[in-house]
Design a protein around this motif. Structure first.
Motif, mmCIF file in Angstrom:
data_model
loop_
_atom_site.group_PDB
_atom_site.id
_atom_site.type_symbol
_atom_site.label_atom_id
_atom_site.label_comp_id
_atom_site.label_asym_id
_atom_site.label_seq_id
_atom_site.Cartn_x
_atom_site.Cartn_y
_atom_site.Cartn_z
ATOM 1 N N MET A 126 -32.779 27.976 -11.844
ATOM 2 C CA MET A 126 -32.691 29.385 -11.452
ATOM 3 C C MET A 126 -34.016 29.874 -10.882
ATOM 4 S SD MET A 126 -30.641 30.847 -14.740
ATOM 5 C CE MET A 126 -28.899 30.478 -15.035
ATOM 6 N N ARG A 127 -35.104 29.510 -11.544
ATOM 7 C CA ARG A 127 -36.427 29.917 -11.028
ATOM 8 C C ARG A 127 -36.696 29.262 -9.672
ATOM 9 N NH1 ARG A 127 -38.446 32.524 -15.481
ATOM 10 N NH2 ARG A 127 -38.483 31.466 -17.504
ATOM 11 N N LYS A 128 -36.290 27.992 -9.546
ATOM 12 C CA LYS A 128 -36.459 27.285 -8.269
ATOM 13 C C LYS A 128 -35.669 27.967 -7.157
ATOM 14 C CE LYS A 128 -35.900 22.576 -6.392
ATOM 15 N NZ LYS A 128 -35.387 21.221 -6.725
ATOM 16 N N ALA A 129 -34.498 28.526 -7.507
ATOM 17 C CA ALA A 129 -33.679 29.253 -6.536
ATOM 18 C C ALA A 129 -34.310 30.579 -6.127
ATOM 19 C CB ALA A 129 -32.285 29.501 -7.108
ATOM 20 N N GLY A 130 -35.328 31.009 -6.897
ATOM 21 C CA GLY A 130 -36.012 32.263 -6.590
ATOM 22 C C GLY A 130 -35.553 33.448 -7.409
ATOM 23 N N LEU A 131 -34.618 33.225 -8.337
ATOM 24 C CA LEU A 131 -34.140 34.334 -9.158
ATOM 25 C C LEU A 131 -35.248 34.814 -10.083
ATOM 26 C CD1 LEU A 131 -30.618 32.887 -10.004
ATOM 27 C CD2 LEU A 131 -31.089 34.896 -8.562
ATOM 28 N N ASN A 132 -35.332 36.128 -10.242
ATOM 29 C CA ASN A 132 -36.326 36.739 -11.120
ATOM 30 C C ASN A 132 -35.643 37.093 -12.433
ATOM 31 O OD1 ASN A 132 -38.567 37.957 -12.203
ATOM 32 N ND2 ASN A 132 -38.445 39.804 -10.944
ATOM 33 N N LEU A 133 -35.894 36.298 -13.475
ATOM 34 C CA LEU A 133 -35.211 36.451 -14.755
ATOM 35 C C LEU A 133 -35.889 37.578 -15.526
ATOM 36 C CD1 LEU A 133 -34.809 32.651 -15.637
ATOM 37 C CD2 LEU A 133 -33.533 34.050 -14.004
ATOM 38 N N ILE A 134 -35.271 38.767 -15.461
ATOM 39 C CA ILE A 134 -35.968 39.974 -15.933
ATOM 40 C C ILE A 134 -35.469 40.482 -17.283
ATOM 41 C CG2 ILE A 134 -36.501 40.733 -13.574
ATOM 42 C CD1 ILE A 134 -34.315 42.937 -14.018
ATOM 43 N N GLY A 135 -34.553 39.801 -17.928
ATOM 44 C CA GLY A 135 -34.092 40.310 -19.210
ATOM 45 C C GLY A 135 -32.896 39.544 -19.714
ATOM 46 N N ARG A 136 -32.301 40.054 -20.805
ATOM 47 C CA ARG A 136 -31.173 39.367 -21.433
ATOM 48 C C ARG A 136 -30.050 40.351 -21.763
ATOM 49 N NH1 ARG A 136 -32.585 38.865 -27.427
ATOM 50 N NH2 ARG A 136 -34.414 40.209 -27.655
ATOM 51 N N THR A 137 -28.832 39.864 -21.673
ATOM 52 C CA THR A 137 -27.648 40.692 -21.872
ATOM 53 C C THR A 137 -26.924 40.317 -23.164
ATOM 54 O OG1 THR A 137 -26.308 39.177 -20.525
ATOM 55 C CG2 THR A 137 -27.287 41.083 -19.410
ATOM 56 N N THR A 138 -26.079 41.212 -23.620
ATOM 57 C CA THR A 138 -25.439 41.092 -24.925
ATOM 58 C C THR A 138 -24.376 40.000 -24.970
ATOM 59 O OG1 THR A 138 -23.768 42.747 -24.364
ATOM 60 C CG2 THR A 138 -25.791 43.546 -25.397
ATOM 61 N N THR A 139 -24.155 39.503 -26.181
ATOM 62 C CA THR A 139 -23.117 38.520 -26.451
ATOM 63 C C THR A 139 -22.701 38.661 -27.907
ATOM 64 O OG1 THR A 139 -22.581 36.143 -26.394
ATOM 65 C CG2 THR A 139 -24.797 36.727 -27.085
ATOM 66 N N PRO A 140 -21.449 38.361 -28.256
ATOM 67 C CA PRO A 140 -21.098 38.301 -29.673
ATOM 68 C C PRO A 140 -21.836 37.168 -30.371
ATOM 69 C CG PRO A 140 -19.292 37.524 -28.311
ATOM 70 C CD PRO A 140 -20.307 38.112 -27.386
ATOM 71 N N GLU A 141 -21.852 37.197 -31.686
ATOM 72 C CA GLU A 141 -22.600 36.206 -32.455
ATOM 73 C C GLU A 141 -22.216 34.786 -32.059
ATOM 74 O OE1 GLU A 141 -24.133 36.305 -36.847
ATOM 75 O OE2 GLU A 141 -22.055 35.616 -36.884
ATOM 76 N N PHE A 142 -23.209 34.045 -31.528
ATOM 77 C CA PHE A 142 -23.068 32.659 -31.073
ATOM 78 C C PHE A 142 -22.017 32.507 -29.966
ATOM 79 C CE2 PHE A 142 -23.986 32.284 -35.776
ATOM 80 C CZ PHE A 142 -25.356 32.247 -35.614
ATOM 81 N N GLY A 143 -21.586 33.620 -29.362
ATOM 82 C CA GLY A 143 -20.592 33.559 -28.294
ATOM 83 C C GLY A 143 -19.201 33.209 -28.776
ATOM 84 N N VAL A 144 -18.943 33.322 -30.086
ATOM 85 C CA VAL A 144 -17.673 32.827 -30.627
ATOM 86 C C VAL A 144 -16.500 33.720 -30.259
ATOM 87 C CG1 VAL A 144 -16.393 32.282 -32.735
ATOM 88 C CG2 VAL A 144 -18.792 31.617 -32.528
#
Length: 490
Positions: free
Chosen positions: A113-131
């Motif tokens: 993703m970084r190589k593609a040039g995307l700027n990883l600026i934060g994180r989004t919500t998910t349920p516990e462990f994505g279950v």
């Protein structure tokens, strides 16, 4: 703070369009990051989509290794708080138990993703462990649908779905172990592709062979953004257990042409499961639309033992998640999950799966094989199968029967209840085939509804090609050109 553009102008751009303006020197990566961060401030109080904004990379986009020459250089991008790790960044996986957990390295996909040039600026919500099906634990956060905040986004890519739909960013990371990219895309009016096996790596800590069903991907609002993301981020880490493949032609080129006349099967009768009449009507409408584009559309279904397939899928989830939890417990010297830090269903999954035998896993693998072969045989005669994204409409917030905070004492009954709702997406994970949710339909409550297309393994490009044909036929107006009530431009 002065922003680089108006919100209407901001949301008129997709990721490819923003990157093009950065390349031309019309906008900087820092300006785009500031605009996205301001968008979070606008919508997050209503929908709780973003857990954290990384202020240091908003201020200095090159800080963490963004490639300024990448095809998506400068585009602000959120990571779902699950899956690929970011070195030194929090990854708490929607869990009280994981509070304060930080990644020790960039995962392979993070590096892509970084190589593609995307700027990883934060994180989004998910349920516990994505279950589970929705990010709704009031002790952590409750993510709401921007189209109507009385309803859930579903999940597990909950925050990504809301952030993209509400116009904060045009493109954001998502993961899918049974529909977690496609279902929230369908309920929030986004495009969500679950790629085939062998496209996006989960290395170095895991591989497709260790998880069987989990894949990476994104949400977007245009087909070309998804195509650009896959083109730029695909590929295996060193030492993958299976070969990673590359198509003969980049998807960004492929989607510029319409596919030929396709043989498209329609189905909502999926083993023991059936969609509601209103949803069936939306599927039939989509079928007629595709006939109007010149495709052959008929009712048909793979000849697989779907009851056995769902039972095997349940075994896979229980055994996989139990071992994930075992590893977390071992790292802290604990014998069992603390009841005040783990959600009840996840404790029951651990109890049911921690001692599962290899004999049971072997039986599961046999069903995976026979199901995948049956779907493969089906795709000898059909190019695509079209289903609804789910069998039931979007639940209101607080519908606990689908959540891991449920008090259901029977974990098998809890999973069976899940399959009655999320009937159409899990088997593509089992088979390793691609599936995409397209925002072509709507619900009586006014929320969007996704139409779900699946194809043979490694035919991801055909799904994107069909999606691009539909997008052109709609004049780019997914969701009939509507936008949600909670939106940066509202």
């Amino acid at each position: 703070m002065t922003l680089a553009m108006s919100w209407d102008e901001w949301t008129s751009h997709d990721a490819v369009g923003l990157a093009e303006r950065v390349r031309k020197g019309e906008l900087s990566a820092a300006e785009l990051a500031r605009q996205a961060a301001a968008g979070v401030q606008k919508i997050n109080p209503a929908v709780s989509a973003v857990v954290e904004v990384f202020e240091d990379v908003v201020a200095d986009p090159l800080k963490d290794g963004l490639n300024p020459q990448g095809p998506l250089a400068g585009v602000p991008f959120f990571m779902k708080d699950l899956g690929p790790t970011l070195k030194g960044r929090l990854q708490e996986q929607g869990s009280l138990f994981m509070r304060g957990n930080r990644g020790s390295q960039d995962a392979w996909l993070t590096r892509q993703m970084r190589k593609a040039g995307l700027n990883l600026i934060g994180r989004t919500t998910t349920p516990e462990f994505g279950v589970c099906s929705s990010a709704e634990n009031p002790a952590v956060y409750v993510t709401r649908n921007p189209w109507n905040t009385d309803y859930t986004t579903c999940g597990s890519s909950a925050g990504t779905a809301a952030a993209v739909a509400a116009g904060v960013v045009p493109l954001s990371h998502a993961t899918d172990g049974g529909g977690s990219i496609r279902i929230p895309a369908g309920f929030n009016g986004n495009i969500g592709l679950k790629p085939s096996r062998g496209v996006l790596s989960i290395g170095p800590n895991l591989s497709d062979i260790t998880g069987y069903v989990s894949t990476q991907g994104c949400h977007s609002r245009t087909v070309r953004d998804t195509a650009a993301f896959i083109d730029a981020c695909r590929g295996g880490a060193p030492g993958e257990f299976m070969p990673y493949w590359t198509p003969a032609e980049p998807y960004m080129q492929l989607i510029q042409r319409d596919p030929g006349k396709l043989r498209i099967a329609l189905s909502h009768e999926w083993g023991d499961y059936r969609a509601t009449p209103d949803i069936v009507a939306e599927l039939e409408k989509a079928g007629r639309f595709l006939e109007g584009l010149g495709h052959q559309v008929e009712w048909a279904l793979p000849q697989a033992d779907l009851r056995a397939a769902f039972a095997a899928q349940t075994t896979c989830y229980i055994s996989n998640f139990a071992q994930v939890i075992n590893g977390l417990l071992a790292s802290r010297g604990l014998d069992r999950p603390p009841a005040d830090l783990f959600e009840p269903i996840n404790i029951r999954i651990w109890e049911a799966g921690k001692d599962l035998s290899y004999t049971e896993r072997h039986r599961m693998q046999g069903v995976f094989n026979s199901t995948a072969r049956a779907f493969g045989e089906f795709f000898e005669d059909w190019d695509i199968i079209l289903t609804p994204i789910t069998a039931k409409p979007t639940p209101p917030v607080g519908t606990t029967e689908y959540l891991t905070i449920s008090d259901n004492p029977d974990v098998l009954d809890w999973f069976d209840n899940l399959w009655k709702f999320f009937s159409y997406t899990p088997l593509s994970n089992l088979c390793g085939i691609p599936g995409i949710s397209l925002p072509m339909a709507s619900q009586d409550n006014g929320l969007p509804f996704g139409i779900h297309a699946q194809a043979r393994q490694a035919n991801d490009g055909l799904l994107l090609q069909l999606a691009a044909q539909i997008e052109r036929a709609l004049g780019g107006r997914w969701n009939d050109g509507r936008r949600p009530g909670v939106h940066v431009a509202a």
